[in-house]
Design a protein around this motif. Structure first.
Motif, short mmCIF file in Angstrom:
data_model
loop_
_atom_site.label_atom_id
_atom_site.label_comp_id
_atom_site.label_asym_id
_atom_site.label_seq_id
_atom_site.Cartn_x
_atom_site.Cartn_y
_atom_site.Cartn_z
N CYS A 179 2.74 4.99 -5.65
CA CYS A 179 3.62 4.10 -6.35
C CYS A 179 3.15 2.73 -5.58
CB CYS A 179 4.96 4.33 -6.20
SG CYS A 179 5.58 5.54 -7.28
N PHE A 180 3.25 2.91 -4.25
CA PHE A 180 2.68 1.53 -3.59
C PHE A 180 1.27 1.22 -4.06
CE2 PHE A 180 5.49 2.75 0.19
CZ PHE A 180 6.50 2.11 -0.19
N SER A 181 0.29 1.97 -4.20
CA SER A 181 -0.95 1.57 -4.51
C SER A 181 -1.13 0.97 -6.10
CB SER A 181 -1.96 2.80 -4.67
OG SER A 181 -2.07 3.31 -3.24
N VAL A 182 -0.04 1.32 -6.79
CA VAL A 182 -0.03 0.87 -8.26
C VAL A 182 0.25 -0.62 -8.07
CG1 VAL A 182 1.39 0.59 -10.24
CG2 VAL A 182 0.36 2.76 -9.47
N TYR A 183 1.30 -0.98 -7.31
CA TYR A 183 1.55 -2.48 -7.05
C TYR A 183 0.53 -3.32 -6.28
CZ TYR A 183 5.79 -2.11 -9.79
OH TYR A 183 6.78 -1.74 -10.93
N GLY A 184 0.13 -2.53 -5.28
CA GLY A 184 -1.03 -3.14 -4.36
C GLY A 184 -2.15 -3.56 -5.18
N TYR A 185 -2.64 -2.71 -6.07
CA TYR A 185 -4.01 -3.03 -6.52
C TYR A 185 -3.51 -3.79 -7.83
CZ TYR A 185 -7.21 0.48 -4.50
OH TYR A 185 -7.99 0.97 -3.68
#
Length: 265
Positions: A179-185
Motif C-alpha cells: 500500500c505504501f508503494s502504490v502511493y509512493g510510486y
C-alpha cells in the motif's frame, strides 16, 4: 524332524531340516561407523521446517527491528525501479504484478523525496523568474520546502496506512509495504509536471496539473481496486471514491502552492 497330521480324507507330512541355519537380523545401528554404517548416538533428527526466505514471507526469520528485515526491501537495481516508475506514470500494465514479485521500498522512499525537491526547486525558479521580470528582488521561501515535506510524506504514509487498514479489515489480504508503494510510486508523474510548469503560461500549468491528476489518480484507483478485488465484499464501492477525493484535494494543494506564481507588491 518330521511332523505328521492325520485327517480322514488326507495326510500332511511336513519335513523340517534341523540342520538348516536359522535367520539372523543384524542391527545396523550397532555397527561401527567406520565401516560406513550408522553408529549409535550419531542419528540426528530431521532439520526443523524453515519458512521461505524473502520479502513475500513477511521478512523470513528476521524481526522488523533487525537491519536484515529492511535490507530485503532494497534488493532492487535501477532497472527494476525504472520499470516500476514507468508503470506508475503510464499504467497500461499491472504495477502490483511486477511489484509483488520483488517488493521494494527504494522507489517508495526516493520518488516522493525527489518530488519534494523538484517542486521546491521549480517553484522557486519560476517565482524568481516572475519577480525578476517584474523588477522585484527574489528571496527563497524555505517554508515551501517544509510544507512539501510534510504534505507529501504524510499523504503517502497516512493514506497508504488507511488503505491497508480498511482493506485488511474487509479481508482483502493487503501488504503494508504494498500500500505504501502504490502511493509512493504514484508521485512519480509530478516530477515532469513540476519541470513543465516552469513555463509562464497559467493555462498550460492547469493542463499539466490535470494530466498529473489523471495519470496518478488512475494508477492509484487501478492498484487499490486490484487489492480490493481479493475480497468478495463490496468495499470498493465506498473506498474508491473517497480515495479519489483525497487525491483531488492533494492536487489542488499542489496547484495553488507550487504551480501558481505571483509577484507581491
Amino acid at each position: 524332524m518330521s511332523h505328521e497330521q492325520s485327517n480322514p480324507n488326507y495326510n500332511i507330512v511336513v519335513d523340517v531340516d534341523d540342520d538348516e541355519p536359522t535367520l539372523e537380523f543384524q542391527d545396523f545401528a550397532t555397527t561401527n561407523a567406520q565401516q560406513g554404517r550408522m553408529a549409535p548416538g550419531n542419528a540426528s533428527a530431521p532439520p526443523p521446517y524453515q519458512p521461505p526466505s524473502g520479502a513475500d514471507a513477511a521478512g523470513g526469520s528476521h524481526s522488523m527491528w533487525q537491519a536484515e528485515y529492511w535490507a530485503q526491501y532494497f534488493n532492487v537495481d535501477s532497472q527494476d525501479v525504472v520499470q516500476r516508475t514507468y508503470l506508475a506514470v503510464v499504467p497500461k500494465d499491472s504495477f502490483l504484478d511486477v511489484y509483488n514479485a520483488n517488493p521494494d521500498l527504494w522507489g517508495t522512499f526516493w520518488i516522493p523525496t525527489s518530488v519534494i525537491f523538484a517542486m521546491f526547486v521549480t517553484a522557486s525558479l519560476s517565482q524568481g523568474i516572475t519577480e525578476a521580470l517584474a523588477g522585484h528582488p527574489h528571496e527563497y521561501d524555505f517554508t515551501m520546502l517544509t510544507f512539501a515535506v510534510f504534505t507529501i510524506y504524510m499523504y503517502v504514509l497516512v493514506v497508504g496506512a488507511v488503505v491497508y487498514g480498511a482493506t485488511k479489515y474487509f479481508g482483502s489480504h493487503p501488504g503494508l509495504m504494498e500500500c505504501f508503494s502504490v502511493y509512493g510510486y504514484a508521485m512519480a508523474v509530478w516530477i515532469p509536471v513540476s519541470v513543465l510548469c516552469v513555463l509562464p503560461f497559467n493555462w498550460f500549468r492547469w493542463a499539466m496539473v490535470a494530466v498529473g491528476f489523471a495519470s496518478s489518480g488512475f494508477f492509484i484507483m487501478r492498484s487499490v481496486n486490484q487489492i480490493v478485488s481479493r475480497s468478495n465484499g463490496s468495499l470498493h464501492k465506498a473506498i474508491i471514491p473517497l480515495l479519489l477525493v483525497a487525491h483531488a484535494l492533494l492536487v489542488v494543494v499542489f496547484k495553488f502552492k507550487f504551480f501558481s506564481y505571483s509577484v507581491s507588491t
